[in-house]
Scaffold this motif. Structure first.
Motif, PDB file in Angstrom:
ATOM      1  N   SER A 207      42.429  57.520  27.389  1.00  0.00           N
ATOM      2  CA  SER A 207      43.580  56.828  27.947  1.00  0.00           C
ATOM      3  C   SER A 207      44.434  56.224  26.836  1.00  0.00           C
ATOM      4  O   SER A 207      43.909  55.688  25.852  1.00  0.00           O
ATOM      5  CB  SER A 207      43.121  55.725  28.904  1.00  0.00           C
ATOM      6  N   THR A 208      45.743  56.299  27.007  1.00  0.00           N
ATOM      7  CA  THR A 208      46.648  55.683  26.034  1.00  0.00           C
ATOM      8  C   THR A 208      46.827  54.193  26.299  1.00  0.00           C
ATOM      9  O   THR A 208      47.422  53.495  25.492  1.00  0.00           O
ATOM     10  CB  THR A 208      48.031  56.355  26.077  1.00  0.00           C
ATOM     11  N   ALA A 209      46.329  53.711  27.440  1.00  0.00           N
ATOM     12  CA  ALA A 209      46.478  52.298  27.798  1.00  0.00           C
ATOM     13  C   ALA A 209      45.121  51.678  28.074  1.00  0.00           C
ATOM     14  O   ALA A 209      44.194  52.351  28.547  1.00  0.00           O
ATOM     15  CB  ALA A 209      47.369  52.153  29.034  1.00  0.00           C
ATOM     16  N   LEU A 210      45.005  50.397  27.784  1.00  0.00           N
ATOM     17  CA  LEU A 210      43.801  49.663  28.134  1.00  0.00           C
ATOM     18  C   LEU A 210      43.784  49.379  29.637  1.00  0.00           C
ATOM     19  O   LEU A 210      44.831  49.327  30.295  1.00  0.00           O
ATOM     20  CB  LEU A 210      43.756  48.334  27.371  1.00  0.00           C
ATOM     21  N   VAL A 211      42.604  49.187  30.179  1.00  0.00           N
ATOM     22  CA  VAL A 211      42.451  48.831  31.585  1.00  0.00           C
ATOM     23  C   VAL A 211      43.131  47.490  31.843  1.00  0.00           C
ATOM     24  O   VAL A 211      42.994  46.545  31.058  1.00  0.00           O
ATOM     25  CB  VAL A 211      40.962  48.766  31.971  1.00  0.00           C
TER      26      VAL A 211
END
Length: 381
Positions: A207-211
């Motif tokens: 994923s390019t983004a954190l949760v």
């Protein structure tokens, strides 16, 4: 920046982090993992006194004969010390005494640095990186101290959490292959980064983004903390014994989630990445999503293709030595190697990490239940 300028910049930054505190805040130790701010100020000074001045400054006189005992952390080679759980019981030395201690050691260091050779400069560089690590720990500990006060006092407006922002979601694919992992030995590095070696990494997407907090609220609402199927056995024991129902600093008030930050208790920002997460929680969330956490090798392979640095990111990798790892002789050899058991690797950096202290080969490590640090989740599928 000259060695003297660098030294003073780092030393002043440590004190600036503490500048918003009241004197009473300097002494508190709510739990064993949190050290009182005044202990950090003393310990980082003791490091220079013990490993630099005592060895390389002619006729150097220690500021106080008892400070070796008070401010040694875990260095067996450096002698006896106050046990970690008792750091908060030290009403003396006073906060004022410790600032005098810092002035005394700083003056001696500045004199030494005027004509320092490479051997001294290398030690000083290690000491400054050590102090930058403690700057980050100060941010953690100050938040824990204030965040566990029933008044939820604010640290102040000038704080680091303003940099905690959500990102656009997406996925990066990495091809299977053999990749080189570890530091090349250029610039500053810690010994646990060395032993550059080749690792086969299968194909994966990261994923390019954190949760985000929003995603984590959904995990909680779905019964994530009540479903033992999602957790390691030890993690499930931790949830039950500790009564864990949400991330650290989260409070449900009248059906609405609030979170303690440096500005005090505020409504939870759903778009921010979820922080102060243990490895147990990160693993359970990934299992709930039908995904997993990256290995530290996967993380390093794609590090140039993702934005990182807001939160330390849990990996599924145990903290173990790289091939050919060897400890330095003496006390400085205790810095990393002896902790390579029962800990998980985190990669990246955080909003609390000092400027210039981040690199994609940095191997942070913590026990699976800890979450007072700025830690988050990035998923792999």
């Amino acid at each position: 920046m000259s060695p003297i300028e660098k030294f003073m910049a780092v030393r002043s930054t440590t004190e600036r982090i503490c500048s918003a505190l009241e004197k009473e805040d300097y002494v508190v130790q709510p739990v064993v993992d949190v050290s009182p701010p005044k202990w950090h100020l003393g310990h980082t000074t003791w490091f220079f006194e013990t490993f630099v001045l005592s060895v390389h400054a002619k006729d150097y006189q220690h500021f106080h004969s008892g400070y070796d005992y008070v401010f040694n952390s875990y260095y067996e080679n450096a002698g006896a010390r106050v046990i970690r759980t008792d750091r908060g019981n030290l009403s003396r030395p006073t906060v004022d005494d410790i600032f005098l201690y810092r002035r005394y050691v700083d003056q001696a260091m500045l004199k030494l640095l005027e004509n320092a050779g490479s051997d001294v400069l290398d030690l000083v560089q290690l000491g400054l990186n050590h102090e930058q690590q403690h700057q980050e720990l100060l941010w953690y500990d100050i938040k824990y101290i204030l965040g566990h006060n029933p008044l939820f006092p604010a640290y102040g407006e000038n704080h680091i959490e303003k940099n905690l922002k959500g990102e656009n979601p997406g996925w990066v694919r990495s091809e299977a292959g053999v990749y080189e992992i570890g530091n090349t030995g250029e610039g500053f590095y810690f010994d646990n980064e060395l032993g550059r070696h080749k690792v086969y990494v299968p194909e994966f997407e990261i994923s390019t983004a954190l949760v985000t907090n929003k995603e984590y609220v959904e995990f909680i609402a779905s019964g994530g903390y009540r479903d033992f199927n999602l957790w390691h056995a030890e993690g499930w024991d931790w949830v039950k014994l500790q009564g864990i129902k949400a991330p650290l600093y989260w409070y449900e008030v009248d059906g609405e989630w609030q979170r303690y930050g440096y500005s005090g208790l505020e409504k939870l920002d759903l778009d921010q990445p979820v922080s102060h997460i243990s490895y147990f929680e990160a693993y359970a969330f990934a299992a709930w999503k039908g995904m997993r956490l990256p290995t530290e090798f996967e993380w390093e392979v794609v590090s140039s293709r993702i934005n990182w640095g807001m939160l330390w990111e849990w990996t599924s990798s145990a903290y173990l030595p790289y091939p050919g790892f060897s400890k330095a002789p003496g006390a400085l050899g205790e810095y990393n190697g002896k902790f390579m058991v029962n800990q998980q690797v985190l990669r990246g950096a955080s909003i609390a990490t000092a400027d210039g202290h981040s690199r994609n080969t940095y191997r942070n490590f913590f026990h699976a239940d800890l979450r007072w640090m700025f830690s988050g989740i990035r998923l792999v599928r």
